[in-house]
Design an enzyme around this catalytic site. Structure first.
Site, PDB file in Angstrom:
ATOM      1  N   SER A 102      48.886 -17.280  77.167  1.00 32.47           N
ATOM      2  CA  SER A 102      48.226 -18.191  78.099  1.00 32.47           C
ATOM      3  C   SER A 102      47.554 -17.402  79.222  1.00 32.47           C
ATOM      4  O   SER A 102      46.714 -16.549  78.945  1.00 32.47           O
ATOM      5  CB  SER A 102      49.250 -19.201  78.628  1.00 32.47           C
ATOM      6  N   ASP A 203      47.907 -27.457  70.793  1.00 31.42           N
ATOM      7  CA  ASP A 203      48.177 -26.855  72.104  1.00 31.42           C
ATOM      8  C   ASP A 203      47.906 -27.916  73.157  1.00 31.42           C
ATOM      9  O   ASP A 203      46.759 -28.326  73.357  1.00 31.42           O
ATOM     10  CB  ASP A 203      47.278 -25.641  72.311  1.00 31.42           C
ATOM     11  N   HIS A 233      51.932 -24.725  72.479  1.00 33.37           N
ATOM     12  CA  HIS A 233      51.373 -23.721  73.381  1.00 33.37           C
ATOM     13  C   HIS A 233      52.226 -22.452  73.489  1.00 33.37           C
ATOM     14  O   HIS A 233      51.717 -21.338  73.365  1.00 33.37           O
ATOM     15  CB  HIS A 233      51.176 -24.324  74.773  1.00 33.37           C
TER      16      HIS A 233
END
Length: 257
Positions: A102, A203, A233
């Site tokens: 991320s 996600d 995610h």
């Protein structure tokens, strides 16, 4: 052995064992995501450490404490931490591969753009440089009125997993992150290192707008996209984590060989 304080959110540090890697000291720097912690990096890092790689997964400033503390930190603080750890590893190892989840993936792209071929390879899992959410346009004003929003925590398909992150999204901090995206997008052509891009099929945190920007703008000629069909995610703790571990181990061995 891993060096930690015993907490799930503690930094991970494992020394290289060059006797397992052709008498070369190889390091891997892993960066966790926004509001997350090294807990999301730990299984990945420990897998690579078992193969003899030196591993560092730092705790970024404002993380592992409270979301209010995170609101007092900025993108510049997190970038400085990643750069500092990279320089330490670069000075003591023959090669350094970087990876992140991320915002951590976004951070290592920033690093790769800044240091060029000093990075041997880049591994990103669901990185973000863009969003389709229209409400972010209100952040410049909203962050002064509302300190936080509820977070999408533990976006993990696999039951029983915990990334040890915050349950609130601090708005000043998230705005600082998003303000850094345009400059990174402009600098993505400076990323020349081999790249492996892991992408979850579902996600709920990072939408699909970032992938074409990143893959379309980097100058890397060695690019591999690895789909993660059974993960959300936080894929490093999800059903496809073994795929991430195996493919990244292959990648590190190849780009440092």
């Amino acid at each position: 052995m891993p060096s930690t304080t015993g907490s799930a959110t503690a930094p991970l540090r494992v020394d290289a064992r060059p006797e397992l890697t052709g008498d070369r000291r190889i390091a891997v720097l892993l960066s966790h995501g926004f509001t997350g912690s090294p807990a999301s990096m730990r299984p990945w890092g420990e897998h690579l450490a078992e193969l003899g790689y030196g591993v560092r997964a730092p705790l970024l400033p404002g993380h592992g404490t409270t979301w209010q503390d995170l609101n007092r930190h900025t993108w510049a603080h997190w970038t400085a931490t990643i750069r500092e750890v990279f320089e330490e590893l670069s000075a003591t190892h023959d090669a350094v591969v970087v990876g992140g989840l991320s915002m951590g993936g976004t951070q290592v792209l920033r690093l790769a753009a800044d240091v060029g071929d000093r990075v041997a390879g880049v591994m990103v899992v669901n990185p973000a440089v863009s969003t389709l959410r229209r409400d972010v346009r209100l952040l410049p004003v909203l962050k002064h009125v509302v300190p936080s929003f509820p977070a999408i925590g533990n976006d993990i398909k696999k039951a029983g997993m915990d990334e040890s992150g915050y349950q609130r999204t601090p708005l000043k901090a998230v705005h600082s992150m998003m303000r850094a995206w345009p400059q990174l997008i402009a600098d993505l052509p400076q990323v020349t290192a081999p790249l492996v891009y892991f992408r979850s099929a579902t996600d709920n945190v990072v939408d699909d707008s970032s992938e074409p920007i990143i893959l379309g703008r980097v100058s890397s000629t060695d690019v591999t996209r690895v789909p993660l069909p059974e993960s959300y995610h936080v894929a490093t703790l999800d059903n496809d984590a073994p795929t991430i571990f195996a493919r990244s181990a292959e990648f590190v061995a190849r780009v440092t060989g």
